[in-house]
Design an enzyme around this catalytic site. Structure first.
Site, PDB file in Angstrom:
ATOM      1  N   ALA A  33     -54.209   2.976  31.703  1.00 13.69           N
ATOM      2  CA  ALA A  33     -53.835   3.878  30.611  1.00 13.69           C
ATOM      3  C   ALA A  33     -53.146   5.148  31.080  1.00 13.69           C
ATOM      4  O   ALA A  33     -52.520   5.847  30.296  1.00 13.69           O
ATOM      5  CB  ALA A  33     -55.078   4.239  29.787  1.00 13.69           C
ATOM      6  N   GLY A  34     -53.256   5.440  32.367  1.00 16.31           N
ATOM      7  CA  GLY A  34     -52.743   6.726  32.867  1.00 16.31           C
ATOM      8  C   GLY A  34     -51.222   6.772  32.876  1.00 16.31           C
ATOM      9  O   GLY A  34     -50.545   5.740  32.906  1.00 16.31           O
ATOM     10  N   ARG A  38     -47.829  11.979  39.145  1.00 16.25           N
ATOM     11  CA  ARG A  38     -47.266  12.173  40.488  1.00 16.25           C
ATOM     12  C   ARG A  38     -46.053  11.278  40.751  1.00 16.25           C
ATOM     13  O   ARG A  38     -45.364  11.445  41.745  1.00 16.25           O
ATOM     14  CB  ARG A  38     -48.357  11.920  41.551  1.00 16.25           C
ATOM     15  CG  ARG A  38     -49.434  13.001  41.561  1.00 16.25           C
ATOM     16  CD  ARG A  38     -50.686  12.568  42.324  1.00 16.25           C
ATOM     17  NE  ARG A  38     -51.555  11.711  41.504  1.00 16.25           N
ATOM     18  CZ  ARG A  38     -52.700  11.183  41.935  1.00 16.25           C
ATOM     19  NH1 ARG A  38     -53.102  11.410  43.186  1.00 16.25           N
ATOM     20  NH2 ARG A  38     -53.442  10.431  41.142  1.00 16.25           N
ATOM     21  N   ARG A 371     -22.347 -15.571  34.293  1.00 17.84           N
ATOM     22  CA  ARG A 371     -23.062 -14.698  33.352  1.00 17.84           C
ATOM     23  C   ARG A 371     -23.992 -15.573  32.499  1.00 17.84           C
ATOM     24  O   ARG A 371     -23.937 -16.797  32.571  1.00 17.84           O
ATOM     25  CB  ARG A 371     -22.049 -13.909  32.538  1.00 17.84           C
ATOM     26  CG  ARG A 371     -21.318 -12.869  33.425  1.00 17.84           C
ATOM     27  CD  ARG A 371     -20.061 -12.368  32.782  1.00 17.84           C
ATOM     28  NE  ARG A 371     -20.316 -11.950  31.418  1.00 17.84           N
ATOM     29  CZ  ARG A 371     -19.396 -11.914  30.460  1.00 17.84           C
ATOM     30  NH1 ARG A 371     -18.159 -12.295  30.716  1.00 17.84           N
ATOM     31  NH2 ARG A 371     -19.712 -11.522  29.245  1.00 17.84           N
ATOM     32  N   TYR A 404     -11.382 -17.727  33.990  1.00 19.96           N
ATOM     33  CA  TYR A 404     -12.435 -17.217  33.114  1.00 19.96           C
ATOM     34  C   TYR A 404     -12.758 -18.303  32.099  1.00 19.96           C
ATOM     35  O   TYR A 404     -11.888 -18.728  31.325  1.00 19.96           O
ATOM     36  CB  TYR A 404     -12.013 -15.928  32.395  1.00 19.96           C
ATOM     37  CG  TYR A 404     -13.031 -15.583  31.333  1.00 19.96           C
ATOM     38  CD1 TYR A 404     -14.352 -15.276  31.699  1.00 19.96           C
ATOM     39  CD2 TYR A 404     -12.718 -15.634  29.980  1.00 19.96           C
ATOM     40  CE1 TYR A 404     -15.324 -15.025  30.735  1.00 19.96           C
ATOM     41  CE2 TYR A 404     -13.684 -15.384  29.011  1.00 19.96           C
ATOM     42  CZ  TYR A 404     -14.985 -15.083  29.399  1.00 19.96           C
ATOM     43  OH  TYR A 404     -15.943 -14.844  28.459  1.00 19.96           O
ATOM     44  N   ASN A 415     -10.760 -31.433  35.354  1.00 21.07           N
ATOM     45  CA  ASN A 415     -10.167 -30.529  36.337  1.00 21.07           C
ATOM     46  C   ASN A 415      -9.654 -29.294  35.609  1.00 21.07           C
ATOM     47  O   ASN A 415      -8.815 -29.389  34.714  1.00 21.07           O
ATOM     48  CB  ASN A 415      -8.996 -31.210  37.051  1.00 21.07           C
ATOM     49  CG  ASN A 415      -8.361 -30.253  38.061  1.00 21.07           C
ATOM     50  OD1 ASN A 415      -8.906 -30.030  39.134  1.00 21.07           O
ATOM     51  ND2 ASN A 415      -7.241 -29.660  37.688  1.00 21.07           N
ATOM     52  N   ASN A 424     -11.455 -16.462  24.327  1.00 19.26           N
ATOM     53  CA  ASN A 424     -12.563 -16.713  23.404  1.00 19.26           C
ATOM     54  C   ASN A 424     -12.804 -15.571  22.429  1.00 19.26           C
ATOM     55  O   ASN A 424     -13.636 -15.687  21.550  1.00 19.26           O
ATOM     56  CB  ASN A 424     -13.844 -17.000  24.197  1.00 19.26           C
ATOM     57  CG  ASN A 424     -14.218 -15.850  25.117  1.00 19.26           C
ATOM     58  OD1 ASN A 424     -13.349 -15.104  25.572  1.00 19.26           O
ATOM     59  ND2 ASN A 424     -15.493 -15.696  25.382  1.00 19.26           N
ATOM     60  N   TYR A 425     -12.080 -14.481  22.579  1.00 20.86           N
ATOM     61  CA  TYR A 425     -12.364 -13.294  21.779  1.00 20.86           C
ATOM     62  C   TYR A 425     -11.073 -12.791  21.146  1.00 20.86           C
ATOM     63  O   TYR A 425     -10.103 -12.514  21.853  1.00 20.86           O
ATOM     64  CB  TYR A 425     -12.966 -12.232  22.706  1.00 20.86           C
ATOM     65  CG  TYR A 425     -13.415 -10.968  22.015  1.00 20.86           C
ATOM     66  CD1 TYR A 425     -14.251 -11.019  20.905  1.00 20.86           C
ATOM     67  CD2 TYR A 425     -13.019  -9.730  22.489  1.00 20.86           C
ATOM     68  CE1 TYR A 425     -14.677  -9.859  20.289  1.00 20.86           C
ATOM     69  CE2 TYR A 425     -13.450  -8.552  21.886  1.00 20.86           C
ATOM     70  CZ  TYR A 425     -14.271  -8.621  20.780  1.00 20.86           C
ATOM     71  OH  TYR A 425     -14.696  -7.469  20.167  1.00 20.86           O
ATOM     72  N   ALA A 461       0.889 -27.440  33.142  1.00 23.23           N
ATOM     73  CA  ALA A 461       0.690 -26.105  33.718  1.00 23.23           C
ATOM     74  C   ALA A 461       1.431 -25.069  32.888  1.00 23.23           C
ATOM     75  O   ALA A 461       2.500 -25.342  32.350  1.00 23.23           O
ATOM     76  CB  ALA A 461       1.195 -26.092  35.163  1.00 23.23           C
TER      77      ALA A 461
END
Ligand code: UD1
Ligand code: CA
Length: 531
Positions: A33-34, A38, A371, A404, A415, A424-425, A461
């Site tokens: 509880a303390g 210090r 992430r 990403y 691949n 994505n945003y 590509a």
């Protein structure tokens, strides 16, 4: 540890129950509880982590291992946070937690703290505990074997109170153990640092803060405590004097390794505890068959598991609920937090991974950032500067260079070409990219989500994929190329002429454009030539 000289040397064989498992009739009280002034911290002392785990959980875990479901924790400062930490601990999952939380509203001392736990053990169908193990919430180095020995001695010597002590070179700050001057030098009382006179301060035997107390005696004694001392507190330690005065047996066990008794009151002591616990953890995994090339540089949290024959190179950091399988190799400077890693996984240098799953035989790194929410399926490969988030990379698929991948579901045997980006945003929402099995994405593909590429498709590509691509189709989206015959040679000639005329532009100029002055000079030269 050795037994106190104070106690009779009665050779009693160890009851099995004290060596392992839960001990019948035992209850545990953890004082937490303390605030811990210090520490000079906004965070309550017992919440400070040691090897990634809140300090209080060391005492709680120990309590659960010896007493099963009869553990009470006395909380006060930041009570909700302490409660949360206990509820979410691996050993005490929310809901099923066998730990009772008791609130001490005002921190009136350790004796007052323990008194708050009385209703917990008085209630319920179980009979009252026959003895109590009382632990400070700030002694994370205390070992289970020591506590079991303390319990064994308590019983063997029919003591009413048994305390754990240590002999320190520097005892300052701790309660000192005052023993009788002659004879068997029985423990007569504990005097707190701030109440000790010069002679008492010279005593080097300290009270660790771990006690076994008979059930019948404990709460009656606590009610008799008197706070007339330097701190105006109800000291738990005064029950030793009360026991001694009423002719009850007080036993003591002295730690062989005083380090175990370290009480964390300051940041320095916290750092000391961290060092010791980290070493204990490394030793445990070395003993369990994990290789560490340079153990002192490896950091493993208390909550982590590592499989046999896994090799950890220097500066590996394993945090939180990370679980590593067998036969893995983690090269230098890899940091994993809350990750599960299967068997035979290789993680090359300088990877940072959080909240992700890496399945058997996968390869990750170097320089990979996973992430939260990533799954790297069996034998998949993620390498060289690839960042992933909330993405499932299918079995045997490869994303090896500069990509990403966020909010994506990627099938088997795919691949992912160098420089592929899932867009994505859109500034407002996050959208998903779905890539079927066996897809080949050429280098520098951008996928504008939400978008789906069907199984077996090929993306040329440099394509920006804005529309779904059907299975087995070619997706190509780039401006048709135009080749102008001789254009480059003509431009070089033009520049060389201009430079000769003006002398202004250095031979090694990188500019391929003519200044206005150069251009007009060039025109007039051409005109002269024609004339
Ligand atoms: C305590 C002992 C001391 C011993 C030392 C070992 C007492 C009076 N003194 O001193 O003899 O040498 O531990 O480390 O017990 N707590 C509460 N409620 C309170 C006060 C404290 O729950 O009202 C808790 C704290 O959170 C902490 C534990 O009790 O976990 C010990 O308190 P602390 O203030 O650190 O005691 P020390 O001065 O170290
Ligand atoms: Ca303390």
């Amino acid at each position: 540890m050795r037994r106190s000289q104070a106690t009779a040397v009665s050779m009693v064989t160890k009851p099995v129950s004290h060596r392992q498992g839960k001990i019948a009739g035992l209850a545990v009280v953890v004082m937490a509880a303390g605030l811990g002034k210090r520490m000079c911290s906004k965070l309550g002392k017992v919440l400070h982590p040691v090897a990634g785990q809140a300090m209080v959980l060391y005492s709680v875990g120990l309590g659960l291992r010896v007493a099963g479901d009869r553990v009470a924790v006395v909380v006060g400062h930041q009570a909700d946070q302490v409660r949360h930490v206990i509820d979410h601990a691996p050993s005490g999952k929310s809901g099923s937690s066998p730990v009772a939380i008791v609130e001490q509203r005002e921190q009136l001392g350790t004796g007052h703290a323990v008194l708050q736990s009385r209703p917990v053990f008085a209630a319920g169908s179980q009979s009252a505990p026959s003895r109590y193990l009382i632990l400070n919430g700030d002694t994370p180095l205390l070992q289970e074997t020591t506590v079991r020995e303390l319990l064994r001695v308590h019983e063997a010597e029919s003591a009413t109170v048994t305390i754990l002590t240590a002999v320190l070179a520097d005892a300052s700050g701790y309660g000192r153990v005052v023993r009788a001057r002659s004879g068997e030098r029985a423990v007569s009382r504990i005097v707190e640092d701030r109440d000790a006179d010069a002679e008492e301060q010279a005593i080097r035997e300290i009270n660790v803060g771990t006690y076994v107390v008979d059930g019948e005696f404990l709460f009656n004694a606590l009610e008799q405590l008197d706070p007339s001392n330097a701190q105006g507190e109800y000291y738990l330690t005064d029950i030793i004097r009360l026991a001694e005065q009423s002719g009850k047996g007080v036993a003591a066990v002295v730690l062989d390794n005083p380090e175990e008794g370290l009480g964390v009151n300051t940041r320095r002591q916290l750092a000391e505890a961290e060092q010791v616990v980290r070493q204990q953890i490394r030793d445990r995994w070395l003993d369990a068959g994990v290789t560490m090339i340079d153990p002192s540089s490896v950091w493993i949290d208390a909550t982590v598991t590592v499989g046999k024959d896994t090799v950890l190179y220097p500066n590996v950091t394993l945090e939180g609920m990370t679980v590593i399988g067998e036969d893995c190799v983690l090269r230098s400077s890899v940091r994993l937090k809350d990750c599960t890693v299967g068997a035979g996984v290789e993680i090359l240098d300088h990877c940072v991974c959080a909240d992700s799953h890496i399945e058997d035989g996968a390869h990750v790194g170097p320089f990979v950032h996973l992430r939260p929410g990533v799954v790297v399926r069996k034998k998949a490969k993620v390498g060289n500067f690839v960042e992933m988030k909330k993405t499932d990379l299918g079995e045997g698929s490869k994303a090896n260079h500069l990509s990403y991948l966020g909010d994506a579901i990627i099938g088997k045997g795919v691949n992912i070409g160098a420089g592929t980006i899932t867009c994505n945003y859109d500034g407002v929402r996050k959208s998903q990219t779905v890539i079927g099995d066996g897809v080949f994405l050429g280098s520098d593909t951008q996928l504008i989500a939400p978008v789906t590429v069907g199984a077996g498709a090929i993306i040329a590509a440099g394509t920006t994929v804005t529309e779904d691509v059907p299975a087995d189709a070619l997706g190509i989206g780039r401006a048709p190329q135009v080749n102008r015959q001789g254009w480059a040679a003509r431009r070089r000639a033009l520049q060389t002429d201009a430079i000769r005329e003006t002398g202004h532009v250095k031979q090694d100029t990188k500019s391929t454009r003519l200044s206005k002055k150069q251009a007009s000079l060039f025109k007039s030269n051409q005109a002269k030539k024609r004339r």
